[in-house]
Design a protein around this motif. Structure first.
Motif, short mmCIF file in Angstrom:
data_model
loop_
_atom_site.label_atom_id
_atom_site.label_comp_id
_atom_site.label_asym_id
_atom_site.label_seq_id
_atom_site.Cartn_x
_atom_site.Cartn_y
_atom_site.Cartn_z
N VAL A 123 0.84 -1.20 0.00
CA VAL A 123 0.00 0.00 0.00
C VAL A 123 0.87 1.24 0.00
CG1 VAL A 123 -1.64 1.35 1.38
CG2 VAL A 123 -2.01 -1.09 1.05
N PHE A 124 1.89 1.25 0.87
CA PHE A 124 2.75 2.42 0.94
C PHE A 124 3.54 2.61 -0.35
CE2 PHE A 124 2.39 1.77 5.65
CZ PHE A 124 1.69 2.93 5.89
N GLU A 125 3.95 1.51 -0.95
CA GLU A 125 4.65 1.61 -2.23
C GLU A 125 3.74 2.20 -3.31
OE1 GLU A 125 7.85 1.22 -3.14
OE2 GLU A 125 8.12 1.08 -0.97
N LYS A 126 2.49 1.76 -3.34
CA LYS A 126 1.54 2.29 -4.32
C LYS A 126 1.28 3.78 -4.07
CE LYS A 126 -0.93 -1.85 -5.64
NZ LYS A 126 -0.60 -1.86 -7.04
N LEU A 127 1.19 4.16 -2.81
CA LEU A 127 0.97 5.57 -2.49
C LEU A 127 2.17 6.41 -2.90
CD1 LEU A 127 -0.81 5.31 0.98
CD2 LEU A 127 -1.82 5.93 -1.21
N ARG A 128 3.37 5.91 -2.64
CA ARG A 128 4.57 6.64 -3.08
C ARG A 128 4.61 6.76 -4.60
NH1 ARG A 128 7.03 3.23 0.90
NH2 ARG A 128 7.35 4.42 2.79
N PHE A 129 4.25 5.66 -5.26
CA PHE A 129 4.21 5.66 -6.72
C PHE A 129 3.22 6.71 -7.23
CE2 PHE A 129 4.64 4.13 -10.90
CZ PHE A 129 3.37 3.96 -11.45
N CYS A 130 2.04 6.75 -6.62
CA CYS A 130 1.01 7.73 -7.02
C CYS A 130 1.52 9.16 -6.81
CB CYS A 130 -0.28 7.52 -6.23
SG CYS A 130 -1.15 6.02 -6.69
N ARG A 131 2.18 9.37 -5.69
CA ARG A 131 2.74 10.70 -5.40
C ARG A 131 3.71 11.13 -6.49
NH1 ARG A 131 6.64 10.51 -0.77
NH2 ARG A 131 7.85 9.64 -2.46
N ASP A 132 4.52 10.18 -6.95
CA ASP A 132 5.54 10.50 -7.94
C ASP A 132 4.98 10.73 -9.34
OD1 ASP A 132 7.93 8.21 -6.44
OD2 ASP A 132 7.45 10.30 -5.95
#
Length: 153
Positions: A123-132
Motif C-alpha cells: 500500500v505504501f509503495e503504491k501511495l509513493r508511486f502515485c505521489r511521484d
C-alpha cells in the motif's frame, strides 16, 4: 499523505467550482441586461414616424442593428453557459468522489495498516508511486489509488 493530497485536490476543485459559478452568474446578469436594453430600444422605435421621416428610418436602422448585436451577445452567453454548466456538474461529481475518498481514508484505522505488514508495504509503495506520477499521469495515479482503496476495504 493521501489525505493531504485529497484535501488539496478538493480545495482546488472547490476554487474552480466557485470561479465557474461566478462566471455563470455574471453571464446571467449580462443576458438580463441585454434583454432589458433590447426592450428599451424596441420601445423607442416609432413605426409611424418612420414612414414619413428619412431621419427616423436611419435611426431605426441603427437601433435594429444594435438589437441584432445584443441578440448575438445573448446567444454567445447562452452557449457559454451550457459549457460552464457542464463543467460545474463535472466538478461537483469529482468533489463528491473526493469527499467519499476522504471519508473512507479517515475511517481506515492505523491498526489495520500496522497489523497487515505484507499488505501495508504494498500500500505504501503504491501511495509513493502515485505521489511521484500524479503530475505526469493522473489517470494511472487514479487507478492505483482505487486499488489501494479496494485493498484497505
Amino acid at each position: 499523505m493521501l489525505l493531504e493530497y485529497l484535501t488539496k485536490r478538493k480545495n482546488t476543485l472547490s476554487y474552480r467550482l466557485k470561479k465557474n459559478q461566478d462566471k455563470l452568474d455574471h453571464n446571467m446578469i449580462a443576458i438580463v441586461e441585454s434583454k432589458n436594453k433590447i426592450d428599451q430600444i424596441d420601445s423607442m422605435i416609432d413605426e409611424a414616424s418612420e414612414m414619413f421621416s428619412v431621419k427616423a428610418r436611419e435611426d431605426s436602422g441603427f437601433k435594429n442593428q444594435e438589437i441584432n448585436e445584443l441578440e448575438v451577445h445573448i446567444s454567445a452567453y447562452l452557449t457559454e453557459n451550457e459549457s460552464i454548466e457542464k463543467k460545474i456538474k463535472e466538478l461537483k461529481e469529482e468533489i463528491l468522489i473526493i469527499e467519499q475518498c476522504i471519508e473512507e481514508s479517515i475511517n481506515v484505522s492505523r491498526e489495520t495498516l500496522q497489523t497487515e505488514t505484507n499488505d501495508s508495504n504494498g500500500v505504501f509503495e503504491k501511495l509513493r508511486f502515485c505521489r511521484d506520477i500524479i503530475e505526469i499521469d493522473v489517470m494511472r495515479a487514479k487507478i492505483e489509488l482505487e486499488e489501494v482503496i479496494r485493498t484497505l476495504q
